[in-house]
Design an enzyme around this catalytic site. Structure first.
Site, PDB file in Angstrom:
ATOM      1  N   ASP A 420     -67.156 -13.247 -15.683  1.00  0.00           N
ATOM      2  CA  ASP A 420     -66.618 -12.194 -16.524  1.00  0.00           C
ATOM      3  C   ASP A 420     -67.712 -11.754 -17.494  1.00  0.00           C
ATOM      4  OD1 ASP A 420     -64.726 -10.525 -17.846  1.00  0.00           O
ATOM      5  OD2 ASP A 420     -64.432 -12.088 -19.347  1.00  0.00           O
ATOM      6  N   THR A 422     -67.002  -9.808 -20.935  1.00  0.00           N
ATOM      7  CA  THR A 422     -66.581  -9.885 -22.327  1.00  0.00           C
ATOM      8  C   THR A 422     -66.121 -11.299 -22.672  1.00  0.00           C
ATOM      9  OG1 THR A 422     -65.868  -7.584 -22.242  1.00  0.00           O
ATOM     10  CG2 THR A 422     -65.050  -8.914 -24.063  1.00  0.00           C
ATOM     11  N   THR A 822     -66.011  -7.225 -14.273  1.00  0.00           N
ATOM     12  CA  THR A 822     -65.557  -6.878 -15.614  1.00  0.00           C
ATOM     13  C   THR A 822     -64.587  -5.707 -15.570  1.00  0.00           C
ATOM     14  OG1 THR A 822     -66.300  -6.125 -17.798  1.00  0.00           O
ATOM     15  CG2 THR A 822     -67.583  -5.399 -15.907  1.00  0.00           C
ATOM     16  N   GLY A 823     -63.763  -5.636 -16.576  1.00  0.00           N
ATOM     17  CA  GLY A 823     -62.840  -4.516 -16.702  1.00  0.00           C
ATOM     18  C   GLY A 823     -63.409  -3.370 -17.507  1.00  0.00           C
TER      19      GLY A 823
END
Length: 1201
Positions: A420, A422, A822-823
């Site tokens: 990931d 963040t 990641t988003g």
């Protein structure tokens, strides 16, 4: 008997039956809770709550009566244990037995006993913990005494009224009915559930908010209907039915969960809904995770081959014995063994019996102690990993956690890492950088210089403190406070270096009262131009309000500025904590020294910088409100609004109070809060504006969704202005993303009374529903969040964690492929990828963005970074394209493209897509995968990977609880994999191969002897040596080397990451190595057998006088072989094993003259120690056996490696 509702012939009895069926079906999905005090004077059988679980917890697996049968049943789930018990029982059959039956049971009993004792100790520790928890005190209302009385936790029942006090831990899941807080709120800390240290608000059930007097349990006459117990911490659905028939909805904000701690609330009262093992905390307590490692799976294959080899040897011996007996014909040999009935056996029957006898004799070939040894070694490895202080983070006071105890060796074989961004690569410390309002961009240059100064101070901090210097001060309105907190940080680090950990910890506590509240996050330097607009707008509003003029006369750009900061202030779930309610930690240990005043601690820790007004700083700190945010994004925006004098000063369930320049305090009536979710990617609040009396919706969310919800622009002046703002804002969003900033859009919507009433009706129905409540609330939010007016956007910086670029570079050198899922939006993710060296400027970046749902329509935009075209590629793909790429028909093509790239960056990925990517790579490429993340959105990815790593960061503990290993920082992954992973794999691989080698070598000695005893199953090795050779004499040294051996030092492994490829390629344990060890074992057994054979041939020594030297030489050879294979010399252990053998042999031969009649081992070892030929054999034979290995190993390495 289903009928149509309109059928006229439906009878009344049918209606009643149908109603009962519906009711029973409904009750099966819900729980009805009554107050217990209504049934205190009746029989226990009349209490409708009697069927619910009590509050006594029991995490133990056994009782005194069930321990033995249940533990044995669990151990017999292992095929190896069943096999060895079968062999031991087979030895009780007289016709096939090879040893004394009782002696043959000893190894199996020992192995089972060791495992049982370990399980018993673990269960006893759980029992003590359960007893301590069950005997904690709490206050429960007693109808007879008409007051709250103390009871143990285990005595609490569903339906009891319980009184809770400040800093008290909740004994069960409690529905909040009363609070001493004037606003009927209760603050709780949920750190024990999700690791989040920020306070959360819980509110009294709606119908009990307006009580004018203290809650009286005797007046309670309502019934609660709620959902069945489940493990979802973020959901609670139900309603409370009053005697009048009125129903009020129940939500998660009304429920206090077991294990949480009451904070900042003097007293609260509630009714218990779930108790004991039905509480959400207990339903989430799944214990440690168990997986099978890749090495263990490969070992099981080789154990199967050992079984095949054993059967072949036994079959060969059986055939040989049958042929031996057949050559005598009708003339039976004098040594023939008769049947139990005294009759002679045919060669075929003798061969069958001999087959079973040889299985008993050669049982050592299957390593009985290997499985227990592996468990012991893994536990020791986990212990030493935990003791590594380089994996301990003093800043967060956390260290590595190993939650899966049996896959440590997998850490040394990873090939793909899925990370990931963040909170994993970045610190999840959001810092407000810049914003755009009404199409005007405010760069906040002074704020950028402030952040640069912080960064510079961080890099020079150690140098400054070592020279006794002071940190430079920053020119801003909050410089005193910042200087004070930075000073604490400085003093903390200086004391860490001097070793005063207790003092450093106290300083760290002082500087971290609240989550997401470091000086870098709090002290925003406002942009002068925007500050002027805020002041101008506020002054005009104050003037118009004073003269009772309409606010519509204010210019639109100033209105947008005002609404923008109002949205930043109130569109969140931030809890305002009063400074006169300090948070106290309920810990088991009491630090008396922490009671010293704050200024005394500061004075004792650090020098005071010049021009530092200590009194003023302390006063400012005491007057300042604390913000308890659930996410760093919310905290950053609230602090940014406060920098512009738009401060959040109070939050109640139905009201938010904001302090504004010129206007003072304004209270917004909070009508509804539509929380953030990963599907909508936004949150909204519905408020009644105190100045305009309008019902206004403020929305904050990701730009990818907010932009699609903006009201279509018209052709008039307002429409043109809206289009202009939309266009400019989108450009600024792209610039923010290119700078690596996280972007959020702010919007609003004004509702008419008719629109609000229409929406409210459907929303209330959704709120009171039990079934499909989340779905209905989601649809309600979608209906509201449309036709929004764009106000502006923010750019928040999420800084990289320390050491991330260096860690990624090192892992790359180790041959690991790193994918980031990641988003975040594409531009932001790319910028961070460059910053952390995931993407290289010299790489050719392939960006895949889909224009439609047809994969060939995906456009591949190739961006060249550098003057020349290079062969290294990087792939960037967005979430929409990834959804198409993960289709069954296209996943192979996607993998082919991804494998050709050095780096892969997946943006706008959903949690489901993350797990699908990991699963695709793991299953299709047959590689070892590791997933690392810190948030709840990473849980599915972590669970799918071969090894899941959770970061114990600022997004709670969901990722940690789902992981196999937990780390405080991403940079610790380097040592965990490159050092401990390499060591664990190397040690276990060599230990397993060594076990196969030594067992096969010892068993082969007995097999060669069968050629000289008519394949009768006889043995020249004393049965005590044969039984305990593998268990006592040769196992312990390997346990020590398997735990402590280091083929390469930690420093070398980190300086040369390429050494990690040794584990990736399974260099230590390849399939052919098993067969090479088998061949080596059979060769050495031949030499070890025939050298003593030719030495004692034609002599008058007895069988054991010849067999004991063979046993001694085999042990010496095996230990010498271990000494050569061991990289870190542990000669003391080898000497210990040799000494143990001689001590046991001397004692056994001196005290057991008739243990194995008719043979007599008495004084055998004593006689051998008096013969020079025995010492010559002990020197010559091991050297002759090991010498080929010494000369052949360099040739093998040179030729094949």
């Amino acid at each position: 008997m289903a009928r149509e509702t309109g059928e006229s012939g439906e009878t009344k009895s049918t209606k009643v039956k149908k109603h009962k069926r519906r009711k029973s079906k409904k009750e099966s999905k819900t729980r009805i809770v009554h107050a217990n005090i209504l049934y205190d004077l009746t029989k226990g059988g009349d209490n409708p709550n009697r069927h619910y679980a009590n509050n006594k917890i029991k995490t133990t697996k056994y009782t005194l009566l069930s321990f033995l049968p249940k533990n044995l049943f669990e151990q017999f789930h292992r095929f190896a244990n069943v096999y060895f018990v079968f062999i031991a029982l087979l030895n009780f059959v007289p016709v096939v037995n090879a040893f004394q039956p009782e002696l043959a049971l000893a190894p199996v009993v020992f192995i089972l006993s060791v495992t049982a004792i370990k399980d018993l100790w673990e269960d006893y520790r759980r029992h003590r913990s359960d007893k301590e928890i069950n005997h904690l005190d709490c206050l429960v209302y007693c109808r007879i005494e008409k007051r709250y009385v103390e009871k143990y936790w285990k005595e609490v029942r569903v339906g009891d009224f319980i009184r809770l006090r400040c800093n008290e831990i909740l004994p069960a899941d409690v529905l909040l009915l009363s609070s001493s807080d004037p606003d009927r709120l209760c603050h709780i800390e949920t750190a024990t559930l999700d690791g989040e240290t920020n306070l959360k608000q819980r509110q009294v059930v709606r119908s009990f908010i307006d009580l004018d007097c203290e809650f009286d349990p005797l007046k309670y006459n309502s019934v609660i209907e709620c959902e069945k117990p489940n493990n979802d911490l973020n959901r609670f659905r139900g309603y409370i039915i009053h005697r009048s028939g009125k129903r009020d909805g129940l939500y998660k904000d009304n429920l206090l969960l077991r294990g949480c701690t009451i904070r900042n609330t003097e007293e609260a009262v509630g009714i218990i809904i779930y108790a004991g093992h039905e509480t959400k905390a207990m339903l989430n307590n799944n214990g440690p995770r168990y997986k099978r490692s890749k090495l263990e799976r490969q070992m099981n294959v080789d154990v199967f081959w050992c079984v095949i080899i054993l059967l072949v040897m036994c079959l060969f011996s059986a055939i040989g014995h049958g042929l031996w007996m057949f050559q005598y014909g009708d003339k039976r040999p004098v040594f023939d063994v008769l049947s139990p009935e005294g009759t002679e056996l045919s060669p075929v029957v003798s061969a069958i019996y001999l087959f079973l006898t040889m299985i008993i004799v050669l049982q050592v070939l299957i390593p009985i102690s290997l499985f227990v040894s592996i468990e012991i070694v893994k536990i020791c490895q986990v212990y030493f990993i935990h003791q590594d202080m380089e994996l301990y983070d003093e800043e967060t006071d956390s260290h590595l956690q190993c939650r899966a105890l049996n896959i440590t060796e997998d850490l040394g074989q990873m090939q793909y890492i899925f990370s990931d961004k963040t909170g994993t690569l970045t610190g999840n410390k959001m810092v407000f950088r810049r914003c755009t309002v009404a199409g005007v961009e405010y760069s906040h240059d002074a704020n950028a210089r402030r952040l640069a100064m912080y960064q510079e101070m961080d890099s020079e901090e150690e140098e400054c403190t070592s020279h006794g210097g002071t940190l430079p001060r920053r020119d801003s309105v909050t410089s005193h406070q910042s200087g004070k907190v930075v000073l604490r940080s400085q003093s903390t680090k200086s004391h860490r270096r001097t070793g005063s950990r207790a003092e450093a910890k106290r300083a760290s506590i002082l500087s971290k009262h609240t989550a997401f509240s470091s000086p870098m996050e709090k002290d925003i330097t406002p942009d002068p131009q925007l500050m002027d607009k805020v002041n101008e707008c506020s002054s005009q509003m104050e003037f118009m309000r004073f003269h009772s003029q309409s606010l519509n006369q204010i210019p639109p750009d100033l209105c947008d500025v005002f609404d923008f900061f109002i949205a930043l202030t109130i569109c969140n779930t931030v809890v305002v904590s009063s400074p006169n309610q300090p948070r106290q930690k309920s810990t088991l240990t009491k630090l008396k020294e922490e009671k010293r005043p704050e200024h005394d601690l500061q004075h004792a820790f650090s020098p005071v910088p010049p021009n530092f007004d200590k009194t003023k700083a302390l006063a400012q700190d005491e007057c300042e409100l604390r913000y308890e945010a659930e996410s760093p994004d919310e905290a950053a925006l609230v602090y940014a609004a406060r920098a512009y004098k738009c401060a959040l000063v109070g939050r109640l369930p139905d009201q938010v109070t904001v302090e504004l320049p010129h206007l003072g305090k304004l209270s917004f009536e909070l009508l509804h809060t539509l929380g953030f979710d990963s599907t909508r990617k936004r949150m909204s609040v519905v408020v009644k504006h105190p100045l305009t009396e309008q019902i206004t919706v403020y929305t904050k969310g990701a730009d990818s969704v907010i932009m699609d919800l903006i009201r279509p622009a018209t052709d008039d002046c307002k429409g043109k202005r809206q289009r202009k703002i939309l266009y400019k804002t989108q450009n600024y969003l792209n610039l923010y993303a290119a700078d690596g900033l996280r972007t959020l859009c702010i919007a609003k919507k004004v509702l008419s009374k008719e629109e609000y009433a229409s929406w409210l009706q459907l929303h209330l129905e959704a709120e009171t529903a039990i079934q499909r409540r989340e779905e209905l609330l989601f649809e309600s939010a979608l209906r509201l969040e449309t036709n929004l007016q764009l106000l502006g956007a923010t750019g928040v910086e999420d800084r990289l964690q320390d050491g991330v670029p260096e860690t990624i570079a090192s892992l790359r050198k180790a041959g690991l492929q790193i994918w980031v899922l990641t988003g975040d939006k594409q531009e932001t993710a790319i910028n961070i990828a460059y910053a952390c060296k995931l993407l290289d400027p010299e790489e050719e970046i392939i960006t895949l963005n889909a224009d439609s749902q047809v994969y060939p329509a995906c456009t591949a935009t190739v961006s060249l970074h550098g003057p020349f075209l290079v062969h290294r590629l990087g792939l960037v793909i967005d979430g929409r394209t990834l959804a198409y790429a993960l289709d069954k028909s296209l996943e192979d093509d996607f993998l082919a493209v991804a494998r050709s790239c050095r780096s892969v960056l997946c943006c706008r990925s959903t949690p489901l897509q993350k797990s699908m990517v990991v699963k695709l790579v793991r299953n299709k490429l047959k590689v070892m995968t590791l997933a690392i993340g810190d948030g709840a959105n990473d849980v599915s990815m972590i669970q799918v990977a071969d090894v899941g790593v959770g970061i114990s960061g600022q997004e709670g503990m969901q990722a940690v609880m789902a992981s196999d290993f937990a780390l405080p920082r991403f940079r610790y992954l380097q040592k965990l994999l490159l050092v401990h992973g390499h060591w664990c794999y190397s040690r276990l691989a060599n230990m397993i191969l060594y076990f196969f080698y030594k067992n096969a070598m010892f068993v082969a000695l007995i097999f060669w002897y069968q050629f000289y005893c008519g394949f009768s199953g006889s043995s020249m090795v004393d049965q005590w040596y044969l039984i305990f050779f593998n268990l006592m004499f040769s196992a312990f040294p390997q346990l020590v080397t398997g735990t402590l051996d280091k083929d390469v030092s930690a420093e070398t492994l980190q300086e040369l990451p390429q050494l990690y490829m040794n584990g990736q390629n399974s260099e230590e344990y390849k399939p052919y190595m098993f067969w090479m060890n088998m061949i080596d074992a059979f060769y050495q057994s031949l030499i070890c057998f025939f050298i003593p054979y030719f030495t004692y041939v034609d002599s008058d020594v007895d069988l054991f006088t010849w067999g004991t030297p063979i046993t001694t030489l085999a042990l010496f050879t095996i230990l010498l072989h271990l000494g050569i294979e061991t990289k870190t010399w542990v000669s003391l252990v080898l000497y210990y094993a040799k000494s143990l053998f001689f001590i046991v042999a001397l004692c056994y031969n001196a005290s057991c003259p008739a243990c194995f009649s008719p043979s007599n081992p008495y004084w055998t070892m004593q006689r051998l120690l008096g013969e020079p030929i025995f010492y010559l054999l002990c020197v010559v034979t091991p050297i002759a056996l090991i010498e080929p290995n010494i000369f052949c190993t360099p040739i093998y390495i040179f030729a094949f490696k």
